[in-house]
Design a protein around this motif. Sequence first.
Motif, PDB file in Angstrom:
ATOM      1  N   ALA A 172       0.826  -1.223   0.000  1.00 55.73           N
ATOM      2  CA  ALA A 172       0.000   0.000   0.000  1.00 55.73           C
ATOM      3  C   ALA A 172       0.852   1.261   0.000  1.00 55.73           C
ATOM      4  O   ALA A 172       0.492   2.270  -0.606  1.00 55.73           O
ATOM      5  CB  ALA A 172      -0.938  -0.006   1.204  1.00 55.73           C
ATOM      6  N   ARG A 173       1.991   1.202   0.672  1.00 56.76           N
ATOM      7  CA  ARG A 173       2.909   2.344   0.696  1.00 56.76           C
ATOM      8  C   ARG A 173       3.379   2.698  -0.712  1.00 56.76           C
ATOM      9  O   ARG A 173       3.425   3.875  -1.097  1.00 56.76           O
ATOM     10  CB  ARG A 173       4.107   1.980   1.586  1.00 56.76           C
ATOM     11  N   LYS A 176       0.450   4.122  -2.842  1.00 57.35           N
ATOM     12  CA  LYS A 176       0.177   5.516  -2.454  1.00 57.35           C
ATOM     13  C   LYS A 176       1.190   6.461  -3.105  1.00 57.35           C
ATOM     14  O   LYS A 176       0.829   7.519  -3.639  1.00 57.35           O
ATOM     15  CB  LYS A 176       0.227   5.648  -0.938  1.00 57.35           C
ATOM     16  N   ARG A 179       0.466   6.859  -6.835  1.00 55.95           N
ATOM     17  CA  ARG A 179      -0.688   7.726  -7.067  1.00 55.95           C
ATOM     18  C   ARG A 179      -0.332   9.184  -6.846  1.00 55.95           C
ATOM     19  O   ARG A 179      -0.762  10.066  -7.610  1.00 55.95           O
ATOM     20  CB  ARG A 179      -1.832   7.302  -6.149  1.00 55.95           C
ATOM     21  N   GLU A 180       0.463   9.448  -5.832  1.00 52.76           N
ATOM     22  CA  GLU A 180       0.890  10.824  -5.575  1.00 52.76           C
ATOM     23  C   GLU A 180       1.761  11.357  -6.702  1.00 52.76           C
ATOM     24  O   GLU A 180       1.825  12.558  -6.935  1.00 52.76           O
ATOM     25  CB  GLU A 180       1.639  10.892  -4.244  1.00 52.76           C
ATOM     26  N   SER A 185      -3.028   3.410  -9.996  1.00 50.47           N
ATOM     27  CA  SER A 185      -2.409   2.239  -9.389  1.00 50.47           C
ATOM     28  C   SER A 185      -3.446   1.272  -8.832  1.00 50.47           C
ATOM     29  O   SER A 185      -4.521   1.688  -8.396  1.00 50.47           O
ATOM     30  CB  SER A 185      -1.452   2.657  -8.264  1.00 50.47           C
TER      31      SER A 185
END
Length: 205
Positions: A172-173, A176, A179-180, A185
């Motif tokens: 998940a890291r 994230k 996506r940033e 994703s």
Amino acid sequence: MQTSVNTIIFDLGAVLIDWNPRHLYRKIFSSEEEMEIFLRDICTSDWNEVQDEGRTLEAGTSLLVNQFPHHEENIRAYYGRWQEMLGGEIEGTKNILRQLKESGQYKLYALTNWSDETFPVAWELYPSLHWFDGIVVSGREKLRKPAAAFYELLLNRYQVNAANALFIDDNARNVKAAREFGIDSILFENPYQLKIELENRSINI
């Protein structure tokens, strides 16, 4: 709605390749509890990721042996018996990758946190790794996810537009961070879920 995706970027470990230290350490420890304590407190994910970022296996191993000399044999097994951590290709993901490759519609890349010393072992073992148009290995680049510069490196090297890319990772890291960075994703759970996520983006396989 027609997707604008023309590039799909895969993580490798636990997405395409079943890598898990538990495959090895279940042979070493007499109980799950002992094994989990060892992996939580000694040969941790954070420690392993420093090797993924370029620290040598020898240096990483020596560091822990000096800290935990009574666990020396089990620490040395981490890389000494590293191949026993490999459980093979994840067939469902392999089938998806094959269909994407055969469609001819997408550029396919891998962005992986992986030691440069151990990656060649997997490269020799698993044909699916050869289907990618390019693979960026953290240990070679001395950069790893979730650093934005690592994603940027792949995009620049292969002239990929973030707006036309899709990234798949089980962490998940890392999702994230992608996506940033502007990359759509998917947080990978299993091949069936991945297939649904792709179909939701009009990527039919």
